[in-house]
Design a protein around this motif. Structure first.
Motif, PDB file in Angstrom:
ATOM      1  N   LYS A  54      20.230  58.697  53.205  1.00 11.86           N
ATOM      2  CA  LYS A  54      19.738  58.697  51.826  1.00 11.86           C
ATOM      3  C   LYS A  54      20.077  60.017  51.146  1.00 11.86           C
ATOM      4  CE  LYS A  54      15.911  55.441  52.464  1.00 11.86           C
ATOM      5  NZ  LYS A  54      14.438  55.285  52.508  1.00 11.86           N
ATOM      6  N   THR A  55      19.935  61.115  51.912  1.00 12.78           N
ATOM      7  CA  THR A  55      20.296  62.430  51.375  1.00 12.78           C
ATOM      8  C   THR A  55      21.787  62.478  51.060  1.00 12.78           C
ATOM      9  OG1 THR A  55      18.537  63.462  52.688  1.00 12.78           O
ATOM     10  CG2 THR A  55      20.263  64.908  51.827  1.00 12.78           C
ATOM     11  N   LYS A  56      22.607  61.906  51.973  1.00 11.54           N
ATOM     12  CA  LYS A  56      24.052  61.860  51.742  1.00 11.54           C
ATOM     13  C   LYS A  56      24.372  61.047  50.497  1.00 11.54           C
ATOM     14  CE  LYS A  56      25.736  62.337  56.508  1.00 11.54           C
ATOM     15  NZ  LYS A  56      26.445  61.634  57.601  1.00 11.54           N
ATOM     16  N   VAL A  57      23.690  59.901  50.363  1.00  7.29           N
ATOM     17  CA  VAL A  57      23.930  59.036  49.197  1.00  7.29           C
ATOM     18  C   VAL A  57      23.603  59.783  47.913  1.00  7.29           C
ATOM     19  CG1 VAL A  57      23.104  56.982  47.976  1.00  7.29           C
ATOM     20  CG2 VAL A  57      23.647  56.841  50.400  1.00  7.29           C
ATOM     21  N   ARG A  58      22.436  60.451  47.903  1.00  6.32           N
ATOM     22  CA  ARG A  58      22.058  61.219  46.708  1.00  6.32           C
ATOM     23  C   ARG A  58      23.074  62.316  46.422  1.00  6.32           C
ATOM     24  NH1 ARG A  58      16.722  60.545  48.792  1.00  6.32           N
ATOM     25  NH2 ARG A  58      16.862  62.559  49.851  1.00  6.32           N
ATOM     26  N   SER A  59      23.502  63.020  47.490  1.00  6.48           N
ATOM     27  CA  SER A  59      24.469  64.101  47.320  1.00  6.48           C
ATOM     28  C   SER A  59      25.800  63.568  46.799  1.00  6.48           C
ATOM     29  CB  SER A  59      24.676  64.818  48.661  1.00  6.48           C
ATOM     30  OG  SER A  59      25.659  65.815  48.541  1.00  6.48           O
ATOM     31  N   LEU A  60      26.256  62.449  47.388  1.00  2.97           N
ATOM     32  CA  LEU A  60      27.523  61.860  46.946  1.00  2.97           C
ATOM     33  C   LEU A  60      27.424  61.357  45.509  1.00  2.97           C
ATOM     34  CD1 LEU A  60      28.580  59.927  50.169  1.00  2.97           C
ATOM     35  CD2 LEU A  60      29.874  61.749  49.063  1.00  2.97           C
ATOM     36  N   ARG A  61      26.281  60.769  45.173  1.00  3.39           N
ATOM     37  CA  ARG A  61      26.092  60.315  43.791  1.00  3.39           C
ATOM     38  C   ARG A  61      26.167  61.492  42.824  1.00  3.39           C
ATOM     39  NH1 ARG A  61      20.984  56.184  44.559  1.00  3.39           N
ATOM     40  NH2 ARG A  61      22.168  54.333  45.165  1.00  3.39           N
ATOM     41  N   ASP A  62      25.502  62.587  43.199  1.00  2.72           N
ATOM     42  CA  ASP A  62      25.533  63.782  42.342  1.00  2.72           C
ATOM     43  C   ASP A  62      26.960  64.309  42.211  1.00  2.72           C
ATOM     44  OD1 ASP A  62      22.823  63.594  42.048  1.00  2.72           O
ATOM     45  OD2 ASP A  62      22.345  65.096  43.578  1.00  2.72           O
ATOM     46  N   GLU A  63      27.670  64.349  43.348  1.00  7.72           N
ATOM     47  CA  GLU A  63      29.049  64.835  43.320  1.00  7.72           C
ATOM     48  C   GLU A  63      29.933  63.914  42.488  1.00  7.72           C
ATOM     49  OE1 GLU A  63      30.428  65.410  47.279  1.00  7.72           O
ATOM     50  OE2 GLU A  63      28.856  66.837  47.799  1.00  7.72           O
ATOM     51  N   LEU A  64      29.731  62.603  42.637  1.00  2.68           N
ATOM     52  CA  LEU A  64      30.522  61.649  41.852  1.00  2.68           C
ATOM     53  C   LEU A  64      30.242  61.794  40.363  1.00  2.68           C
ATOM     54  CD1 LEU A  64      30.486  58.357  43.958  1.00  2.68           C
ATOM     55  CD2 LEU A  64      32.492  59.610  43.179  1.00  2.68           C
ATOM     56  N   ARG A  65      28.962  61.986  40.031  1.00  6.49           N
ATOM     57  CA  ARG A  65      28.628  62.203  38.619  1.00  6.49           C
ATOM     58  C   ARG A  65      29.304  63.467  38.091  1.00  6.49           C
ATOM     59  NH1 ARG A  65      23.453  59.726  39.785  1.00  6.49           N
ATOM     60  NH2 ARG A  65      22.639  61.677  40.609  1.00  6.49           N
ATOM     61  N   ALA A  66      29.310  64.519  38.930  1.00  3.65           N
ATOM     62  CA  ALA A  66      29.954  65.774  38.526  1.00  3.65           C
ATOM     63  C   ALA A  66      31.459  65.571  38.361  1.00  3.65           C
ATOM     64  CB  ALA A  66      29.672  66.860  39.561  1.00  3.65           C
ATOM     65  N   VAL A  67      32.070  64.828  39.316  1.00  4.42           N
ATOM     66  CA  VAL A  67      33.513  64.560  39.241  1.00  4.42           C
ATOM     67  C   VAL A  67      33.829  63.720  38.007  1.00  4.42           C
ATOM     68  CG1 VAL A  67      35.421  63.321  40.345  1.00  4.42           C
ATOM     69  CG2 VAL A  67      33.961  64.808  41.706  1.00  4.42           C
ATOM     70  N   ASP A  68      33.021  62.673  37.792  1.00  9.29           N
ATOM     71  CA  ASP A  68      33.241  61.820  36.619  1.00  9.29           C
ATOM     72  C   ASP A  68      33.089  62.618  35.322  1.00  9.29           C
ATOM     73  OD1 ASP A  68      33.708  59.670  38.223  1.00  9.29           O
ATOM     74  OD2 ASP A  68      31.674  58.865  38.090  1.00  9.29           O
ATOM     75  N   SER A 193      45.267  68.260  37.594  1.00  6.07           N
ATOM     76  CA  SER A 193      43.833  68.334  37.925  1.00  6.07           C
ATOM     77  C   SER A 193      43.195  66.953  37.877  1.00  6.07           C
ATOM     78  CB  SER A 193      43.115  69.270  36.957  1.00  6.07           C
ATOM     79  OG  SER A 193      43.613  70.585  37.068  1.00  6.07           O
ATOM     80  N   ARG A 194      43.596  66.169  36.888  1.00  6.88           N
ATOM     81  CA  ARG A 194      43.046  64.816  36.775  1.00  6.88           C
ATOM     82  C   ARG A 194      43.423  63.970  37.980  1.00  6.88           C
ATOM     83  NH1 ARG A 194      43.695  61.482  31.413  1.00  6.88           N
ATOM     84  NH2 ARG A 194      42.387  60.130  32.693  1.00  6.88           N
ATOM     85  N   LYS A 195      44.658  64.117  38.447  1.00  8.92           N
ATOM     86  CA  LYS A 195      45.091  63.364  39.620  1.00  8.92           C
ATOM     87  C   LYS A 195      44.287  63.771  40.854  1.00  8.92           C
ATOM     88  CE  LYS A 195      49.866  62.364  38.251  1.00  8.92           C
ATOM     89  NZ  LYS A 195      51.303  62.600  38.556  1.00  8.92           N
ATOM     90  N   VAL A 196      44.100  65.092  41.006  1.00 11.32           N
ATOM     91  CA  VAL A 196      43.326  65.594  42.155  1.00 11.32           C
ATOM     92  C   VAL A 196      41.892  65.074  42.093  1.00 11.32           C
ATOM     93  CG1 VAL A 196      42.368  67.655  43.249  1.00 11.32           C
ATOM     94  CG2 VAL A 196      44.744  67.652  42.468  1.00 11.32           C
ATOM     95  N   LEU A 197      41.286  65.178  40.905  1.00 12.76           N
ATOM     96  CA  LEU A 197      39.910  64.708  40.746  1.00 12.76           C
ATOM     97  C   LEU A 197      39.810  63.199  40.924  1.00 12.76           C
ATOM     98  CD1 LEU A 197      38.607  66.869  37.782  1.00 12.76           C
ATOM     99  CD2 LEU A 197      37.747  66.878  40.118  1.00 12.76           C
ATOM    100  N   ALA A 198      40.820  62.482  40.441  1.00  9.81           N
ATOM    101  CA  ALA A 198      40.815  61.023  40.591  1.00  9.81           C
ATOM    102  C   ALA A 198      40.876  60.646  42.065  1.00  9.81           C
ATOM    103  CB  ALA A 198      41.987  60.415  39.834  1.00  9.81           C
ATOM    104  N   ARG A 199      41.720  61.362  42.835  1.00 14.46           N
ATOM    105  CA  ARG A 199      41.788  61.103  44.285  1.00 14.46           C
ATOM    106  C   ARG A 199      40.461  61.450  44.953  1.00 14.46           C
ATOM    107  NH1 ARG A 199      47.150  63.248  43.823  1.00 14.46           N
ATOM    108  NH2 ARG A 199      46.414  65.295  44.514  1.00 14.46           N
ATOM    109  N   ALA A 200      39.875  62.586  44.536  1.00 13.18           N
ATOM    110  CA  ALA A 200      38.577  62.990  45.097  1.00 13.18           C
ATOM    111  C   ALA A 200      37.506  61.959  44.770  1.00 13.18           C
ATOM    112  CB  ALA A 200      38.178  64.360  44.557  1.00 13.18           C
ATOM    113  N   SER A 201      37.534  61.464  43.534  1.00 12.14           N
ATOM    114  CA  SER A 201      36.558  60.458  43.121  1.00 12.14           C
ATOM    115  C   SER A 201      36.723  59.177  43.931  1.00 12.14           C
ATOM    116  CB  SER A 201      36.720  60.160  41.632  1.00 12.14           C
ATOM    117  OG  SER A 201      35.808  59.167  41.221  1.00 12.14           O
ATOM    118  N   LYS A 202      37.967  58.769  44.119  1.00 14.92           N
ATOM    119  CA  LYS A 202      38.243  57.558  44.903  1.00 14.92           C
ATOM    120  C   LYS A 202      37.767  57.730  46.340  1.00 14.92           C
ATOM    121  CE  LYS A 202      42.002  54.405  46.158  1.00 14.92           C
ATOM    122  NZ  LYS A 202      43.465  54.156  46.058  1.00 14.92           N
ATOM    123  N   LEU A 203      38.044  58.909  46.916  1.00 10.90           N
ATOM    124  CA  LEU A 203      37.622  59.185  48.289  1.00 10.90           C
ATOM    125  C   LEU A 203      36.103  59.185  48.401  1.00 10.90           C
ATOM    126  CD1 LEU A 203      38.365  59.981  51.189  1.00 10.90           C
ATOM    127  CD2 LEU A 203      38.381  62.369  50.455  1.00 10.90           C
TER     128      LEU A 203
END
Length: 382
Positions: A54-68, A193-203
């Protein structure tokens, strides 16, 4: 005494048979408790993993929101930069048009100026020589000459202005070109940068999907383990109930020294080593013998289940009650029994009646885990 020994052996055999069931039950209880403990440990471990997930999910969600958010910001910057590049290109195109027009104007003005200078100094139709011999007076001649110089100076000024404008436009064009190059570099960096972030977001989306899948599996596993634990707890309860039929009441051990006597009467033979009152021989008594009148009701010491109810040579009719938790009580020398095997009895309930031919009372034992204990220490004082 021989009968006493035989009876003792018989009781040991009966209680051994009963204790086998008790031992098997105890072993099963122990194994079930061990399984339950392991399941509970797995539940705790699974729950811990779930919390971590659950902590990982919250962390990943936060990171995804930041990436988005960063992707959105970069997309907006890219859009603005493209707009600036388009504006830059329009300005360059406009500047080139102006430079081209200025060049044409400069060339036309230069040609006009050359013609006028030629007319002034080479004696063309309006030349200086012709003006001198025109017959004009000095004042008029001076005025005409000054007018011609003003025209030439004016043309020269226009020509210089055109050239300055051209230089200004050239500098502006160079500046716009430099800006364009910087903007193109920035745009290339933004796209990278967009390509890198897009790959990070996909991952991160893939990782989040896997973590959620793991979470569903862990949740399912936890439910399964909890179901197993519940079933095992139910089994333990059944086994414990089987080992102690009425667990809600106080255990027999807590009633030590307070239990009622099976019959009223005087103790004729006590527990332990002693001399037989009739035979005069030394022997160990596993119970007590209580003198009582014939047809006296023999009552249950404590609630339980009838484990044995039958005749035994030398001791008349014998009743054995299983009180659970490894405790048994034995009643011998009965003339008539009123209970059968597997009957459940309450404390004080009549089991049989005294008066077996050739006896003068009731023989009584208490056994704990198959071993005889002194009944008088368990019975209430009289």
């Amino acid at each position: 005494m021989t009968g006493q020994i035989l009876f003792g052996r018989f009781v040991v055999f009966i209680l051994f048979a009963l204790s086998v069931g008790q031992t098997a039950l105890a072993d099963e209880l122990s194994a079930s408790r061990e399984r339950l403990l392991r399941i509970q440990e797995r539940i705790e471990s699974t729950d811990k993993s779930l919390q971590q997930n659950k902590t990982k999910v919250r962390s990943l969600r936060d990171e995804l929101r930041a990436v988005d958010k960063e992707l959105f910001s970069l997309a907006r910057k890219e859009k603005n930069l493209k707009k600036k590049l388009a504006d830059n290109q329009r300005q360059q195109d406009e500047s080139r048009k102006q430079i081209s027009l200025l060049r044409k104007q400069i060339e036309a003005q230069r040609q006009t100026l050359e013609k006028r200078i030629g007319s002034l100094y080479k004696g063309g139709g309006g030349g200086v020589i012709k003006l001198l011999f025109s017959g004009m007076g000095p004042a008029e001649l001076d005025g005409q000459f000054r007018n011609m110089l003003r025209i030439v100076h004016h043309d020269q000024k226009i020509l210089n202005d055109y050239r300055q404008q051209q230089e200004t436009l050239n500098r502006k064009l160079e500046s716009l070109e430099e800006l364009k190059q910087r903007q193109q570099m920035d745009l290339a960096e933004l796209k990278k940068s967009r390509k890198v972030l897009a790959r990070a977001s996909k991952l991160k989306v893939q990782i989040l999907s896997k973590v959620r899948k793991d979470q569903r599996l862990l949740t399912s596993l936890k439910k399964e383990l909890e179901s197993k634990a519940s079933r095992l707890s139910g089994l333990l309860k059944q086994l414990e109930t089987a080992g102690d039929q009425d667990k809600n009441d106080s255990p027999l051990a807590r009633q030590r020294g307070k239990l009622p006597w099976p019959v009223e009467g005087k103790v004729r033979i006590s527990f332990g080593p002693q001399r037989h009152p009739d035979l005069g021989t030394l022997f160990d008594s596993n119970g007590i013998e209580i003198n009582t009148e014939e047809q006296t009701p023999i009552k249950a010491l404590w609630k339980g289940r009838v484990a044995f109810a039958s005749a035994f040579k030398g001791y008349g009719n014998l009743v054995i009650i299983d009180h659970g938790s490894g405790y048994h009580s034995l009643y011998a020398h009965a003339s008539r029994m009123v209970k059968r095997v597997d009957d459940h009895v309450k404390q004080g309930e009549v089991l049989a009646f005294s008066g077996y031919p050739g006896t003068s009372g009731v023989y009584f034992e208490i056994r704990r885990q198959g071993k005889p204990v002194d009944p008088e220490t368990w019975l209430s004082r009289r």
